[in-house]
Design an enzyme around this catalytic site. Sequence first.
Site, short mmCIF file in Angstrom:
data_model
loop_
_atom_site.label_atom_id
_atom_site.label_comp_id
_atom_site.label_asym_id
_atom_site.label_seq_id
_atom_site.Cartn_x
_atom_site.Cartn_y
_atom_site.Cartn_z
N HIS A 60 0.82 -1.21 0.00
CA HIS A 60 0.00 0.00 0.00
C HIS A 60 0.85 1.26 0.00
O HIS A 60 1.91 1.29 0.62
CB HIS A 60 -0.89 0.04 1.25
CG HIS A 60 -2.02 -0.95 1.16
ND1 HIS A 60 -2.55 -1.54 2.27
CD2 HIS A 60 -2.70 -1.43 0.11
CE1 HIS A 60 -3.52 -2.35 1.90
NE2 HIS A 60 -3.63 -2.29 0.59
N ALA A 72 -3.43 1.64 25.38
CA ALA A 72 -4.72 2.34 25.48
C ALA A 72 -5.84 1.43 25.96
O ALA A 72 -6.98 1.87 26.12
CB ALA A 72 -5.06 2.94 24.13
N GLY A 73 -5.54 0.14 26.12
CA GLY A 73 -6.57 -0.79 26.62
C GLY A 73 -7.20 -1.63 25.55
O GLY A 73 -8.16 -2.39 25.81
N ALA A 74 -6.72 -1.51 24.32
CA ALA A 74 -7.28 -2.34 23.25
C ALA A 74 -6.77 -3.78 23.40
O ALA A 74 -5.72 -4.00 24.01
CB ALA A 74 -6.87 -1.78 21.90
N PRO A 131 -4.03 -9.11 19.72
CA PRO A 131 -3.55 -10.49 19.68
C PRO A 131 -2.06 -10.54 19.37
O PRO A 131 -1.56 -9.67 18.63
CB PRO A 131 -4.37 -11.13 18.56
CG PRO A 131 -4.86 -10.00 17.74
CD PRO A 131 -4.95 -8.80 18.62
#
Length: 606
Positions: free
Chosen positions: A273, A296-298, A301
Amino acid sequence: MSILANKDTRVVIQGGQAGVNAARRMAEFCYLIKRPLNVEAFVYPPDAGKTNEIPYGSGLIAIPVYKSIAEATKHHPSINTSLVYIGADRAMKGGMEALDDSHIKVVSMITEGVPEKDAKLLGAHARKLGKVFNGPSSIGIISAGACRLGVIGGAFDNLVLSKLYREGSFGVITKSGGLSNEIIWICSQFADGITTAIGIGGDAYPGTDYVSYLEMFENDPQTKAVVIVGEMGGDLEERAAEWYGAKKRRIKLIGVVSGFCQESLPKGMKFGHAGAKEGMKGEGSARSKSDALKKAGAIVPPTFGALGPVIKETYEELLKSGQVKPVVEPATLPRLPKSIEEAMKADEVMVAPLIRTTISDDRGDEPCYDGYPASELINKGYEIPHVIGLLWDKRLISKQEAEIIKRIMMLSADHGPCVSGAYATILAACAGIGLSQAVAAGLIMIGPRFGGAVTDAGRFFKYAVDNKMAVDEFLAYMKKNHGPVPGIGHRVKSLRNPDKRVKELVGYVKSLNIKTPCLDFALEVEKVTAVKKDNLILNVDGTMAAVLVDIGFPVDSLNGFFILSRTIGLIGHWVDQKRQESRLIRLFDYLVNYAAPKRREVPPLK
Ligand code: Q5B
C-alpha cells in the site's frame, strides 16, 4: 443499526464499465437480503441518456446514466451516497462534484492511484461540509443485512459464508481490501458477524481516519466491539489508540497491525500500500502501533493467527454479560440464480438447442471446417475450393475437382460494368453507399435472368438426365411447365459472338476424360435451341451448373458459386468507383422513354 451505509442508502455510481461491475456486486447483495437494488443512477457523460442493465436475481434492472451528479439527483432526489469509480485523473473533480451536491452525504471512492494532494483536498472538503469522504482506493463499505456500497464482501458465496445477510455485533475498519473480506469472515466464524465493515483504503491520506469511524461505532448501540486492522506507516493507529485511551468507551477495541516483518527486512523496502511506509526511528512501526493500542486498553492479539480466538473470547464475554443474544440463522436463504452455462456445466439443466450445425465449430483455438482445423488444411496444401467443398458439401474434394472450381470462379468473377449486378453496385458506390451495402445491391440483382440461373439449370438438366429424357422431350416439358430453360440464352453472346468462358470451361472439363452426363446433355440442348435463335446458347450459368452437378455438388448450392465469385468483381467495382471519387449518377432524359400522359390540368376536387 449500522453506520455510514444502511437500508436508506440510495446510491449514484460515478463511472463506466467498472461502475457497472460494482453495481452488479451491489445488486447481488440486495438480492441476498431481499431488498430492492440500492443503485438509483449512474453518472458517466459518454453514456448519458443510455441505461445500464444490472442483473438482479434472474432479471435485469435498467438504471439510467446521467451527464452530471446534479442531473442524477434532480431525477432521483432520494440519492444520498456516491460511489466513485472513475479514472484517477478525473477522480478529484468527480468526488468534489458529489460532495458539493446537497443530496449527497457520503462519498466512497474505489479509484486507485489518486494523487495524494487530490486525496487531501477531497478529505478536507468533506470535513468542511460535514460529510464523509471514504477512500480513495477503498473496496467499499458493507453493513450486514442492510447495504453494500462498492465491491467489499467478495463473491455471492462469500457473502453467505460471511453471514452478511444479517447483523452481528462487530464493526470492522481496515486499510486492506483483501483483508477486509478475511476479517469479516473471521467475525462471522468466531463470533456473530459484523454490523458494518469499512475499507478506508491503503493510501497515505485516507479521506476519513479510524477515529472518525470509531466515534460512529461508539454511537451505534448494535456494535459492541470493533476490529481495526492497521499497518506500519502514518499515525492512524496511534490516533485510534489515543482516542480509545482518552476515556472509558462503550465499545471494545481489538487491534491488529501488520508489518512486523519490517524488523527482519533490510531498510528501505517498499510495501504494497502507498500508505504502508517504514516508520522513522521506530515511530509508525507495527510494534510501536501495537504497543500504543495495548497501552490504550485495546485487545491486541500476539499474532494475526490469534485474531480469531481473541474475537471469539470477546464474543463469549458479550454473550455472558447479556450484551448480545445468540443468533438464530434463517432456515433458507436466496440463492443466486445460475447462468445457463453454469447450470449446464453442473448437469442441472438440459437446453434444447436453438440451431443445429453440421459444418463448422469455432469453440477451440481455431475454426474447424467439417472437423478439419483451418491451419492444418493450409499447411497441408489445401486451397479455397477445398474449403468450399467442406462447407458446402461436407466433403474433402479431390485435386481435380478443386481445379475445376478454381477455374469456374476465375471465369465468373466479373463480366464488366454493364451487367445488372456490377451496374447496381456502381450506382450505389456513386451515391456514396458503403462497401457492404453497395455489394449487397449488386448481389440482389442475381436472380433467374442474371447469374442466378445456375441452381435451376443444374436442377432441370439433372432431372432430364435422371429421367433419360430426349432433348425435344425436355424442351417441350420445360415450355409446358416452366418457361425459358435456365442456363440457355444470353443477352449479347451468341453463335456469332461466342462466350469464351463457356468454351474454356467445357474444353478443360472434357480434357479430363471424366463422365459428364449433365454437360453432355446441356450441349445437346444448345444444339437445338441455338438453331432456333442464335443467342440461345449454353450460357455461363448453364455450363457451371452442368459441370458442378457432374462433379457431385448439391443442386441447392450451385447459385452460391456465381454469388461467391461475382462478389469478387462487385467489390472491385465499388473500390474502383471509390478510387476515382465518382460523382452521383443521374439518368439522362434521353435514355428514358417518357410514355406517361402529357401535362394536363388538375380537375377541381370533388
Ligand atoms: N428465349 C438470358 O434473354 C436471357 C430462352 C428462350 C427458351 C431460353 C434469357 C433467359 C434463361 C436464364 C439464364 C443466365 C434473359 C444468363 C448471366 C451471366 C452473365 C450476364 C452477362 C455474366 C437473355 C427472347 C426470345 C423469347 C424467349 C426466347 C430466351 N431465353 N427460349 N429458353 N432460355 N435465359 N440466365 O436476350 O418467341 O420472342 O417470345 O432468360 O440462363 O446472366 O454477361 O450479361 O457473366 O454476367 O433478353 O453472362 O435467355 O431475350 O428474354 O427477351 O427472349 O428468346 O422466350 O422468345 P434476352 P428475351 P419469343 S448468363
